[in-house]
Design a protein around this motif. Structure first.
Motif, PDB file in Angstrom:
ATOM      1  N   GLN A 228       0.798  -1.220   0.000  1.00  0.00           N
ATOM      2  CA  GLN A 228       0.000   0.000   0.000  1.00  0.00           C
ATOM      3  C   GLN A 228       0.836   1.279   0.000  1.00  0.00           C
ATOM      4  O   GLN A 228       0.555   2.230   0.713  1.00  0.00           O
ATOM      5  CB  GLN A 228      -1.006  -0.008   1.151  1.00  0.00           C
ATOM      6  CG  GLN A 228      -2.397   0.406   0.689  1.00  0.00           C
ATOM      7  CD  GLN A 228      -3.480   0.122   1.705  1.00  0.00           C
ATOM      8  OE1 GLN A 228      -3.326  -0.733   2.579  1.00  0.00           O
ATOM      9  NE2 GLN A 228      -4.606   0.817   1.593  1.00  0.00           N
ATOM     10  N   GLN A 229       1.863   1.300  -0.864  1.00  0.00           N
ATOM     11  CA  GLN A 229       2.446   2.598  -1.184  1.00  0.00           C
ATOM     12  C   GLN A 229       1.361   3.489  -1.787  1.00  0.00           C
ATOM     13  O   GLN A 229       1.372   4.697  -1.582  1.00  0.00           O
ATOM     14  CB  GLN A 229       3.595   2.451  -2.184  1.00  0.00           C
ATOM     15  CG  GLN A 229       4.882   1.901  -1.624  1.00  0.00           C
ATOM     16  CD  GLN A 229       6.041   2.186  -2.548  1.00  0.00           C
ATOM     17  OE1 GLN A 229       6.482   3.329  -2.673  1.00  0.00           O
ATOM     18  NE2 GLN A 229       6.552   1.137  -3.192  1.00  0.00           N
TER      19      GLN A 229
ATOM     20  N   LEU B 252      -5.974  -4.680  -0.999  1.00  0.00           N
ATOM     21  CA  LEU B 252      -6.153  -6.105  -0.741  1.00  0.00           C
ATOM     22  C   LEU B 252      -4.831  -6.807  -0.463  1.00  0.00           C
ATOM     23  O   LEU B 252      -4.805  -7.866   0.171  1.00  0.00           O
ATOM     24  CB  LEU B 252      -6.900  -6.759  -1.899  1.00  0.00           C
ATOM     25  CG  LEU B 252      -8.350  -6.283  -2.024  1.00  0.00           C
ATOM     26  CD1 LEU B 252      -9.009  -6.895  -3.235  1.00  0.00           C
ATOM     27  CD2 LEU B 252      -9.148  -6.611  -0.769  1.00  0.00           C
ATOM     28  N   THR B 253      -3.717  -6.229  -0.902  1.00  0.00           N
ATOM     29  CA  THR B 253      -2.418  -6.778  -0.519  1.00  0.00           C
ATOM     30  C   THR B 253      -2.181  -6.604   0.984  1.00  0.00           C
ATOM     31  O   THR B 253      -1.617  -7.486   1.634  1.00  0.00           O
ATOM     32  CB  THR B 253      -1.293  -6.107  -1.314  1.00  0.00           C
ATOM     33  OG1 THR B 253      -1.332  -4.695  -1.113  1.00  0.00           O
ATOM     34  CG2 THR B 253      -1.435  -6.408  -2.803  1.00  0.00           C
ATOM     35  N   THR B 254      -2.622  -5.497   1.538  1.00  0.00           N
ATOM     36  CA  THR B 254      -2.519  -5.298   2.986  1.00  0.00           C
ATOM     37  C   THR B 254      -3.396  -6.296   3.729  1.00  0.00           C
ATOM     38  O   THR B 254      -2.991  -6.856   4.757  1.00  0.00           O
ATOM     39  CB  THR B 254      -2.920  -3.861   3.352  1.00  0.00           C
ATOM     40  OG1 THR B 254      -1.981  -2.954   2.763  1.00  0.00           O
ATOM     41  CG2 THR B 254      -2.933  -3.656   4.863  1.00  0.00           C
TER      42      THR B 254
ATOM     43  N   MET C 180      -8.314  -2.370  -8.315  1.00  0.00           N
ATOM     44  CA  MET C 180      -8.080  -1.533  -7.144  1.00  0.00           C
ATOM     45  C   MET C 180      -9.335  -1.422  -6.286  1.00  0.00           C
ATOM     46  O   MET C 180     -10.433  -1.762  -6.716  1.00  0.00           O
ATOM     47  CB  MET C 180      -7.625  -0.144  -7.593  1.00  0.00           C
ATOM     48  CG  MET C 180      -6.382  -0.176  -8.449  1.00  0.00           C
ATOM     49  SD  MET C 180      -5.891   1.455  -9.020  1.00  0.00           S
ATOM     50  CE  MET C 180      -4.820   0.990 -10.377  1.00  0.00           C
ATOM     51  N   SER C 181      -9.141  -0.916  -5.064  1.00  0.00           N
ATOM     52  CA  SER C 181     -10.240  -0.810  -4.109  1.00  0.00           C
ATOM     53  C   SER C 181     -11.081   0.445  -4.309  1.00  0.00           C
ATOM     54  O   SER C 181     -12.214   0.513  -3.825  1.00  0.00           O
ATOM     55  CB  SER C 181      -9.689  -0.824  -2.679  1.00  0.00           C
ATOM     56  OG  SER C 181      -9.006  -2.020  -2.417  1.00  0.00           O
TER      57      SER C 181
ATOM     58  N   LEU D 145      -8.035 -12.269  -4.689  1.00  0.00           N
ATOM     59  CA  LEU D 145      -6.908 -11.334  -4.647  1.00  0.00           C
ATOM     60  C   LEU D 145      -6.208 -11.376  -3.295  1.00  0.00           C
ATOM     61  O   LEU D 145      -4.973 -11.322  -3.209  1.00  0.00           O
ATOM     62  CB  LEU D 145      -7.402  -9.921  -4.950  1.00  0.00           C
ATOM     63  CG  LEU D 145      -7.842  -9.699  -6.401  1.00  0.00           C
ATOM     64  CD1 LEU D 145      -8.544  -8.363  -6.546  1.00  0.00           C
ATOM     65  CD2 LEU D 145      -6.661  -9.797  -7.342  1.00  0.00           C
ATOM     66  N   ARG D 146      -6.996 -11.496  -2.254  1.00  0.00           N
ATOM     67  CA  ARG D 146      -6.416 -11.646  -0.925  1.00  0.00           C
ATOM     68  C   ARG D 146      -5.636 -12.958  -0.834  1.00  0.00           C
ATOM     69  O   ARG D 146      -4.520 -13.010  -0.312  1.00  0.00           O
ATOM     70  CB  ARG D 146      -7.539 -11.598   0.113  1.00  0.00           C
ATOM     71  CG  ARG D 146      -7.107 -11.855   1.552  1.00  0.00           C
ATOM     72  CD  ARG D 146      -8.349 -11.756   2.442  1.00  0.00           C
ATOM     73  NE  ARG D 146      -8.102 -12.354   3.741  1.00  0.00           N
ATOM     74  CZ  ARG D 146      -8.217 -13.657   4.005  1.00  0.00           C
ATOM     75  NH1 ARG D 146      -8.584 -14.479   3.041  1.00  0.00           N
ATOM     76  NH2 ARG D 146      -7.980 -14.111   5.215  1.00  0.00           N
ATOM     77  N   GLN D 147      -6.216 -14.044  -1.362  1.00  0.00           N
ATOM     78  CA  GLN D 147      -5.533 -15.342  -1.329  1.00  0.00           C
ATOM     79  C   GLN D 147      -4.263 -15.324  -2.175  1.00  0.00           C
ATOM     80  O   GLN D 147      -3.266 -15.955  -1.831  1.00  0.00           O
ATOM     81  CB  GLN D 147      -6.467 -16.443  -1.818  1.00  0.00           C
ATOM     82  CG  GLN D 147      -5.853 -17.842  -1.752  1.00  0.00           C
ATOM     83  CD  GLN D 147      -5.481 -18.249  -0.337  1.00  0.00           C
ATOM     84  OE1 GLN D 147      -6.212 -17.936   0.606  1.00  0.00           O
ATOM     85  NE2 GLN D 147      -4.361 -18.935  -0.180  1.00  0.00           N
ATOM     86  N   GLN D 148      -4.285 -14.612  -3.270  1.00  0.00           N
ATOM     87  CA  GLN D 148      -3.098 -14.495  -4.109  1.00  0.00           C
ATOM     88  C   GLN D 148      -1.949 -13.848  -3.332  1.00  0.00           C
ATOM     89  O   GLN D 148      -0.791 -14.259  -3.448  1.00  0.00           O
ATOM     90  CB  GLN D 148      -3.422 -13.674  -5.358  1.00  0.00           C
ATOM     91  CG  GLN D 148      -2.307 -13.631  -6.377  1.00  0.00           C
ATOM     92  CD  GLN D 148      -2.774 -13.061  -7.705  1.00  0.00           C
ATOM     93  OE1 GLN D 148      -2.760 -13.736  -8.727  1.00  0.00           O
ATOM     94  NE2 GLN D 148      -3.188 -11.815  -7.705  1.00  0.00           N
ATOM     95  N   THR D 149      -2.266 -12.847  -2.526  1.00  0.00           N
ATOM     96  CA  THR D 149      -1.261 -12.222  -1.674  1.00  0.00           C
ATOM     97  C   THR D 149      -0.727 -13.210  -0.645  1.00  0.00           C
ATOM     98  O   THR D 149       0.491 -13.312  -0.432  1.00  0.00           O
ATOM     99  CB  THR D 149      -1.857 -10.992  -0.967  1.00  0.00           C
ATOM    100  OG1 THR D 149      -2.333 -10.064  -1.936  1.00  0.00           O
ATOM    101  CG2 THR D 149      -0.812 -10.311  -0.088  1.00  0.00           C
ATOM    102  N   ILE D 150      -1.627 -13.932   0.017  1.00  0.00           N
ATOM    103  CA  ILE D 150      -1.211 -14.905   1.027  1.00  0.00           C
ATOM    104  C   ILE D 150      -0.290 -15.956   0.407  1.00  0.00           C
ATOM    105  O   ILE D 150       0.770 -16.284   0.960  1.00  0.00           O
ATOM    106  CB  ILE D 150      -2.443 -15.570   1.664  1.00  0.00           C
ATOM    107  CG1 ILE D 150      -3.237 -14.536   2.473  1.00  0.00           C
ATOM    108  CG2 ILE D 150      -2.032 -16.744   2.553  1.00  0.00           C
ATOM    109  CD1 ILE D 150      -4.604 -15.026   2.912  1.00  0.00           C
ATOM    110  N   THR D 151      -0.677 -16.489  -0.742  1.00  0.00           N
ATOM    111  CA  THR D 151       0.136 -17.495  -1.417  1.00  0.00           C
ATOM    112  C   THR D 151       1.510 -16.943  -1.767  1.00  0.00           C
ATOM    113  O   THR D 151       2.534 -17.623  -1.601  1.00  0.00           O
ATOM    114  CB  THR D 151      -0.574 -17.982  -2.689  1.00  0.00           C
ATOM    115  OG1 THR D 151      -1.835 -18.554  -2.336  1.00  0.00           O
ATOM    116  CG2 THR D 151       0.256 -19.011  -3.437  1.00  0.00           C
ATOM    117  N   THR D 152       1.552 -15.715  -2.241  1.00  0.00           N
ATOM    118  CA  THR D 152       2.819 -15.079  -2.602  1.00  0.00           C
ATOM    119  C   THR D 152       3.732 -14.950  -1.397  1.00  0.00           C
ATOM    120  O   THR D 152       4.911 -15.331  -1.439  1.00  0.00           O
ATOM    121  CB  THR D 152       2.553 -13.699  -3.218  1.00  0.00           C
ATOM    122  OG1 THR D 152       1.841 -13.861  -4.452  1.00  0.00           O
ATOM    123  CG2 THR D 152       3.847 -12.945  -3.482  1.00  0.00           C
ATOM    124  N   LEU D 153       3.213 -14.419  -0.301  1.00  0.00           N
ATOM    125  CA  LEU D 153       4.045 -14.213   0.879  1.00  0.00           C
ATOM    126  C   LEU D 153       4.500 -15.536   1.478  1.00  0.00           C
ATOM    127  O   LEU D 153       5.683 -15.716   1.787  1.00  0.00           O
ATOM    128  CB  LEU D 153       3.292 -13.382   1.924  1.00  0.00           C
ATOM    129  CG  LEU D 153       3.479 -11.859   1.838  1.00  0.00           C
ATOM    130  CD1 LEU D 153       3.000 -11.305   0.508  1.00  0.00           C
ATOM    131  CD2 LEU D 153       2.766 -11.161   2.996  1.00  0.00           C
TER     132      LEU D 153
END
Length: 339
Positions: free
Chosen positions: A88-89, A95-97, A277-278, A295-303
């Motif tokens: 979140q720059q 959703l990444t946050t 975007m939100s 999109l949230r799950q994609q972030t979780i999987t990435t991290l």
């Protein structure tokens, strides 16, 4: 606190959602009240800090409007490789946050408890809280989302802080550089963003796109580390059935974190641009909230996949040949990237 609507399990999100919408056509709901506010995010971080012995919460600075900027730290051994996740720059890319907060809940417990002995993890969620809260010194009258606030790309001074990584004029960027990038020995960084909704590869809308540094100023070994990091992410997300990744079409300027951080600090960096975007004034930039789950799950999987790969050393041997064949995304309509 985020509503249950945001935390749908992946199994309840149809694979169709990755490429086929729901776009915002004036009919889909875009409601910011289901997202964490700055205050609820801060409360969740403090709650996890109190629960998890491995977690230390650090204040690295303040935003233009005086909101504290938090860094979640899991530092087990100075000799371990260290990865930084930055979200979140841009305040309207939230959703990444949301995904990063979910990962923090599980670090040091449950399925992620075994990794912490072999990797140091830094998570900097919501670097632009003023933009995320719509607490800015310019109007947002044309923004589309409903709910308790608007979210905007820019900080309170109407500055795109992901164009400030050379001059470092804004307090959010100063906090990142002086109190994180210069204070810790960081090996890898993933900078998580969102882009517009109409990017595609192979004729299919992407769930997101990735890119390594493209500045001529980056050292070859740093670039190679970035490509390995991207390979780990690609191999974890693209085969899922709901993920579909392309190569982001990004520029070479060092003012952008992906380039500037790699060039200045020798950190291997990866940009991940999630789809949609939100909030935005452009309908082509936002997705209906039914897409939040994947999109949230994609972030979780990435991290989680990159944490494991750094912890077990597999990131050091990742096959970077995917970069030779990964198609660069194209725009199906007159939209543009938003790195």
């Amino acid at each position: 606190m985020a509503s249950a609507a945001l935390v749908l399990s992946l199994s309840s999100v149809p694979a169709l959602a990755v490429g086929e919408g729901p776009n915002y056509g004036g009919n889909e709901s875009i409601n910011t009240s289901i997202l964490h506010t700055y205050d609820s995010m801060a409360a969740e971080l403090k709650k996890q800090d109190a629960k998890q012995s491995a977690l230390e919460l650090e204040l690295i600075g303040q935003s233009v409007k005086g909101r504290d900027l938090f860094l979640a730290k899991y530092l087990s051994d100075p000799a371990n490789p260290t990865i930084l996740f930055l979200t979140q720059q841009h305040g309207n890319e939230q959703l990444t946050t949301e995904g990063a907060l979910e990962v923090i809940k599980h670090l040091g417990t449950g399925r992620m408890s075994s990794v912490l002995d072999n990797v140091n993890i830094l998570v900097l969620p919501m670097l632009n809280p003023d933009g995320a809260m719509g607490d800015v010194d310019f109007p947002l009258d044309d923004y589309l989302a409903k709910g308790d606030r608007h979210l905007t790309r820019y900080n309170a001074n109407n500055v795109d802080i992901n164009r400030d990584h050379v001059a470092k004029t804004q307090p959010e960027i100063q906090a990142l550089h002086y109190n994180v990038l210069q204070a810790y020995d960081i090996d890898y960084m993933i900078d998580l963003h969102h882009q517009g909704t109409r990017s595609a590869v192979d004729g299919k809308l992407v769930s997101g796109s990735i890119l390594h540094p493209t500045t001529p100023d980056v050292a070859p070994e740093v670039l190679e580390g970035s490509k390995r990091l991207g390979a780990i992410v690609y191999q974890s997300v693209d085969p899922t059935g709901w993920g579909h990744l392309g190569k982001y079409a990004g520029g070479t300027a060092n003012t952008i974190a992906r380039n500037g951080v790699a060039a200045e600090y020798g950190i291997s960096t990866l940009l991940f641009e999630m789809r949609g975007m939100s909030d935005h004034e452009n309908p082509d930039a936002v997705l209906g909230q039914k897409s939040n789950g994947y999109l949230r799950q994609q972030t979780i999987t990435t991290l989680e996949s990159t944490i494991r790969a750094v912890a077990d050393g597999s990131v050091e041997t990742a096959d970077t040949s995917i970069w030779e064949t990964l198609p660069e995304q194209v725009w199906l309509e007159d939209t543009k990237g938003d790195e």
